[in-house]
Design a protein around this motif. Sequence first.
Motif, PDB file in Angstrom:
ATOM      1  N   ASP A  46       0.843  -1.194   0.000  1.00 25.74           N
ATOM      2  CA  ASP A  46       0.000   0.000   0.000  1.00 25.74           C
ATOM      3  C   ASP A  46       0.878   1.244   0.000  1.00 25.74           C
ATOM      4  O   ASP A  46       1.775   1.367   0.831  1.00 25.74           O
ATOM      5  CB  ASP A  46      -0.887   0.049   1.248  1.00 25.74           C
ATOM      6  N   GLY A  47       0.625   2.158  -0.920  1.00 26.96           N
ATOM      7  CA  GLY A  47       1.255   3.469  -0.868  1.00 26.96           C
ATOM      8  C   GLY A  47       2.536   3.661  -1.647  1.00 26.96           C
ATOM      9  O   GLY A  47       3.020   4.779  -1.754  1.00 26.96           O
ATOM     10  N   PHE A  48       3.130   2.603  -2.193  1.00 31.08           N
ATOM     11  CA  PHE A  48       4.330   2.771  -3.013  1.00 31.08           C
ATOM     12  C   PHE A  48       4.502   1.566  -3.930  1.00 31.08           C
ATOM     13  O   PHE A  48       4.014   0.483  -3.653  1.00 31.08           O
ATOM     14  CB  PHE A  48       5.589   3.002  -2.165  1.00 31.08           C
ATOM     15  N   GLY A  49       5.192   1.797  -5.034  1.00 36.43           N
ATOM     16  CA  GLY A  49       5.449   0.746  -6.007  1.00 36.43           C
ATOM     17  C   GLY A  49       6.931   0.454  -6.119  1.00 36.43           C
ATOM     18  O   GLY A  49       7.758   1.033  -5.386  1.00 36.43           O
ATOM     19  N   PRO A  50       7.303  -0.417  -7.042  1.00 36.63           N
ATOM     20  CA  PRO A  50       8.706  -0.795  -7.216  1.00 36.63           C
ATOM     21  C   PRO A  50       9.603   0.420  -7.459  1.00 36.63           C
ATOM     22  O   PRO A  50       9.325   1.248  -8.323  1.00 36.63           O
ATOM     23  CB  PRO A  50       8.685  -1.709  -8.443  1.00 36.63           C
ATOM     24  N   GLY A  51      10.661   0.521  -6.673  1.00 35.76           N
ATOM     25  CA  GLY A  51      11.632   1.586  -6.821  1.00 35.76           C
ATOM     26  C   GLY A  51      11.194   2.932  -6.268  1.00 35.76           C
ATOM     27  O   GLY A  51      11.971   3.886  -6.308  1.00 35.76           O
ATOM     28  N   GLU A  52       9.992   3.008  -5.736  1.00 34.33           N
ATOM     29  CA  GLU A  52       9.479   4.277  -5.216  1.00 34.33           C
ATOM     30  C   GLU A  52       9.848   4.459  -3.749  1.00 34.33           C
ATOM     31  O   GLU A  52      10.133   3.497  -3.026  1.00 34.33           O
ATOM     32  CB  GLU A  52       7.968   4.353  -5.376  1.00 34.33           C
ATOM     33  N   ARG A  53       9.759   5.721  -3.307  1.00 33.63           N
ATOM     34  CA  ARG A  53      10.052   6.057  -1.917  1.00 33.63           C
ATOM     35  C   ARG A  53       8.928   5.540  -1.019  1.00 33.63           C
ATOM     36  O   ARG A  53       7.753   5.720  -1.301  1.00 33.63           O
ATOM     37  CB  ARG A  53      10.174   7.567  -1.750  1.00 33.63           C
ATOM     38  N   ILE A  54       9.318   4.899   0.071  1.00 37.52           N
ATOM     39  CA  ILE A  54       8.366   4.412   1.069  1.00 37.52           C
ATOM     40  C   ILE A  54       7.812   5.627   1.807  1.00 37.52           C
ATOM     41  O   ILE A  54       8.586   6.485   2.260  1.00 37.52           O
ATOM     42  CB  ILE A  54       9.061   3.426   2.032  1.00 37.52           C
ATOM     43  N   PRO A  55       6.493   5.754   1.936  1.00 36.82           N
ATOM     44  CA  PRO A  55       5.914   6.909   2.636  1.00 36.82           C
ATOM     45  C   PRO A  55       6.405   7.017   4.081  1.00 36.82           C
ATOM     46  O   PRO A  55       6.653   6.018   4.753  1.00 36.82           O
ATOM     47  CB  PRO A  55       4.401   6.629   2.599  1.00 36.82           C
ATOM     48  N   ASP A  56       6.526   8.260   4.541  1.00 39.69           N
ATOM     49  CA  ASP A  56       7.032   8.522   5.895  1.00 39.69           C
ATOM     50  C   ASP A  56       6.258   7.780   6.979  1.00 39.69           C
ATOM     51  O   ASP A  56       6.841   7.399   7.994  1.00 39.69           O
ATOM     52  CB  ASP A  56       6.993  10.025   6.196  1.00 39.69           C
ATOM     53  N   ARG A  57       4.959   7.571   6.798  1.00 37.18           N
ATOM     54  CA  ARG A  57       4.165   6.923   7.855  1.00 37.18           C
ATOM     55  C   ARG A  57       4.670   5.511   8.174  1.00 37.18           C
ATOM     56  O   ARG A  57       4.370   4.966   9.232  1.00 37.18           O
ATOM     57  CB  ARG A  57       2.682   6.882   7.476  1.00 37.18           C
ATOM     58  N   HIS A  58       5.448   4.928   7.271  1.00 35.56           N
ATOM     59  CA  HIS A  58       6.000   3.591   7.501  1.00 35.56           C
ATOM     60  C   HIS A  58       7.398   3.631   8.129  1.00 35.56           C
ATOM     61  O   HIS A  58       7.943   2.585   8.484  1.00 35.56           O
ATOM     62  CB  HIS A  58       6.038   2.801   6.198  1.00 35.56           C
ATOM     63  N   ALA A  59       7.994   4.832   8.242  1.00 31.66           N
ATOM     64  CA  ALA A  59       9.344   4.973   8.788  1.00 31.66           C
ATOM     65  C   ALA A  59       9.317   4.876  10.318  1.00 31.66           C
ATOM     66  O   ALA A  59       8.327   5.229  10.963  1.00 31.66           O
ATOM     67  CB  ALA A  59       9.954   6.294   8.357  1.00 31.66           C
ATOM     68  N   ALA A  60      10.410   4.413  10.894  1.00 30.65           N
ATOM     69  CA  ALA A  60      10.495   4.201  12.341  1.00 30.65           C
ATOM     70  C   ALA A  60      10.226   5.468  13.139  1.00 30.65           C
ATOM     71  O   ALA A  60       9.600   5.417  14.189  1.00 30.65           O
ATOM     72  CB  ALA A  60      11.862   3.629  12.710  1.00 30.65           C
ATOM     73  N   ASP A  61      10.685   6.610  12.644  1.00 29.56           N
ATOM     74  CA  ASP A  61      10.529   7.857  13.394  1.00 29.56           C
ATOM     75  C   ASP A  61       9.351   8.717  12.926  1.00 29.56           C
ATOM     76  O   ASP A  61       9.239   9.878  13.288  1.00 29.56           O
ATOM     77  CB  ASP A  61      11.823   8.662  13.379  1.00 29.56           C
ATOM     78  N   HIS A  62       8.452   8.139  12.129  1.00 23.60           N
ATOM     79  CA  HIS A  62       7.272   8.866  11.625  1.00 23.60           C
ATOM     80  C   HIS A  62       6.000   8.037  11.748  1.00 23.60           C
ATOM     81  O   HIS A  62       5.157   8.066  10.874  1.00 23.60           O
ATOM     82  CB  HIS A  62       7.461   9.264  10.166  1.00 23.60           C
ATOM     83  N   GLY A  63       5.849   7.260  12.756  1.00 17.81           N
ATOM     84  CA  GLY A  63       4.635   6.472  12.942  1.00 17.81           C
ATOM     85  C   GLY A  63       4.877   4.976  12.986  1.00 17.81           C
ATOM     86  O   GLY A  63       4.138   4.237  13.598  1.00 17.81           O
ATOM     87  N   ASN A  64       5.895   4.509  12.267  1.00 19.10           N
ATOM     88  CA  ASN A  64       6.285   3.093  12.301  1.00 19.10           C
ATOM     89  C   ASN A  64       5.123   2.148  11.984  1.00 19.10           C
ATOM     90  O   ASN A  64       4.989   1.088  12.575  1.00 19.10           O
ATOM     91  CB  ASN A  64       6.890   2.752  13.664  1.00 19.10           C
ATOM     92  N   ALA A  65       4.272   2.541  11.041  1.00 21.71           N
ATOM     93  CA  ALA A  65       3.135   1.711  10.649  1.00 21.71           C
ATOM     94  C   ALA A  65       3.546   0.766   9.518  1.00 21.71           C
ATOM     95  O   ALA A  65       4.017   1.214   8.470  1.00 21.71           O
ATOM     96  CB  ALA A  65       1.972   2.589  10.187  1.00 21.71           C
ATOM     97  N   ALA A  66       3.373  -0.515   9.738  1.00 22.22           N
ATOM     98  CA  ALA A  66       3.686  -1.500   8.697  1.00 22.22           C
ATOM     99  C   ALA A  66       2.774  -1.278   7.496  1.00 22.22           C
ATOM    100  O   ALA A  66       1.585  -1.030   7.661  1.00 22.22           O
ATOM    101  CB  ALA A  66       3.509  -2.910   9.235  1.00 22.22           C
ATOM    102  N   PRO A  67       3.313  -1.361   6.291  1.00 24.43           N
ATOM    103  CA  PRO A  67       2.452  -1.232   5.111  1.00 24.43           C
ATOM    104  C   PRO A  67       1.616  -2.489   4.908  1.00 24.43           C
ATOM    105  O   PRO A  67       2.039  -3.586   5.295  1.00 24.43           O
ATOM    106  CB  PRO A  67       3.445  -1.051   3.965  1.00 24.43           C
ATOM    107  N   GLY A  68       0.450  -2.329   4.316  1.00 29.00           N
ATOM    108  CA  GLY A  68      -0.323  -3.488   3.902  1.00 29.00           C
ATOM    109  C   GLY A  68       0.391  -4.163   2.745  1.00 29.00           C
ATOM    110  O   GLY A  68       0.906  -3.494   1.847  1.00 29.00           O
ATOM    111  N   ILE A  69       0.461  -5.462   2.765  1.00 26.09           N
ATOM    112  CA  ILE A  69       1.160  -6.239   1.739  1.00 26.09           C
ATOM    113  C   ILE A  69       0.168  -7.171   1.061  1.00 26.09           C
ATOM    114  O   ILE A  69      -0.604  -7.864   1.736  1.00 26.09           O
ATOM    115  CB  ILE A  69       2.308  -7.078   2.353  1.00 26.09           C
ATOM    116  N   GLU A  70       0.205  -7.210  -0.274  1.00 30.74           N
ATOM    117  CA  GLU A  70      -0.628  -8.139  -1.037  1.00 30.74           C
ATOM    118  C   GLU A  70       0.289  -9.036  -1.862  1.00 30.74           C
ATOM    119  O   GLU A  70       1.235  -8.566  -2.492  1.00 30.74           O
ATOM    120  CB  GLU A  70      -1.577  -7.385  -1.956  1.00 30.74           C
ATOM    121  N   ILE A  71      -0.017 -10.322  -1.848  1.00 30.02           N
ATOM    122  CA  ILE A  71       0.777 -11.314  -2.572  1.00 30.02           C
ATOM    123  C   ILE A  71      -0.133 -11.984  -3.590  1.00 30.02           C
ATOM    124  O   ILE A  71      -1.222 -12.439  -3.245  1.00 30.02           O
ATOM    125  CB  ILE A  71       1.373 -12.349  -1.593  1.00 30.02           C
ATOM    126  N   THR A  72       0.308 -12.043  -4.832  1.00 31.40           N
ATOM    127  CA  THR A  72      -0.471 -12.674  -5.892  1.00 31.40           C
ATOM    128  C   THR A  72       0.394 -13.699  -6.630  1.00 31.40           C
ATOM    129  O   THR A  72       1.610 -13.721  -6.484  1.00 31.40           O
ATOM    130  CB  THR A  72      -0.995 -11.626  -6.902  1.00 31.40           C
TER     131      THR A  72
END
Length: 155
Positions: free
Chosen positions: A13-39
């Motif tokens: 959720d929120g980023f694609g291949p090679g893209e920057r991971i949103p700050d909300r997933h960073a340790a010092d900005h909320g540390n929220a795990a991204p939703g992951i989908e596997i197909t």
Amino acid sequence: MPLNIKDLAVAADGFGPGERIPDRHAADHGNAAPGIEITGVPAGTAELALILHDPDAPLPHGFTHWVVYGIDPAAPAVPAPGPVPGGAVREGPNSLGDQAYTGPQPPPGHGTHHYYFWVYALDTPVVGEPSREEFLGAYGDRVIEQNRLVGTYSA
């Protein structure tokens, strides 16, 4: 067992291949795990595993941010902000020794790091909650298929 890397895919959720991971997933900005989908889970998969690893970390083996086992191949997702309902997911230790998600946090001035969300389709269930290194040593020959999503992050 021949390794197949054409069908299994991982998305976040929120980023694609090679893209920057949103700050909300960073340790010092909320540390929220991204939703992951596997197909594209291959036939014969007993269990899926997910490992988030930063090989750019200035440590001998990089830094492991998240280790997840027991992902059901029939419902292959790890929704944000937590594990699959019903206790289907087990977390192994990250590089801090915690059995939890720890978001990106490269050292100041260390530049852009690459975060590999590795997904492994296994022909056998994982026993316990091994570390990344223990898992790769014990289950490397049990991988039917693997793939990864790479995101980036800098301080």
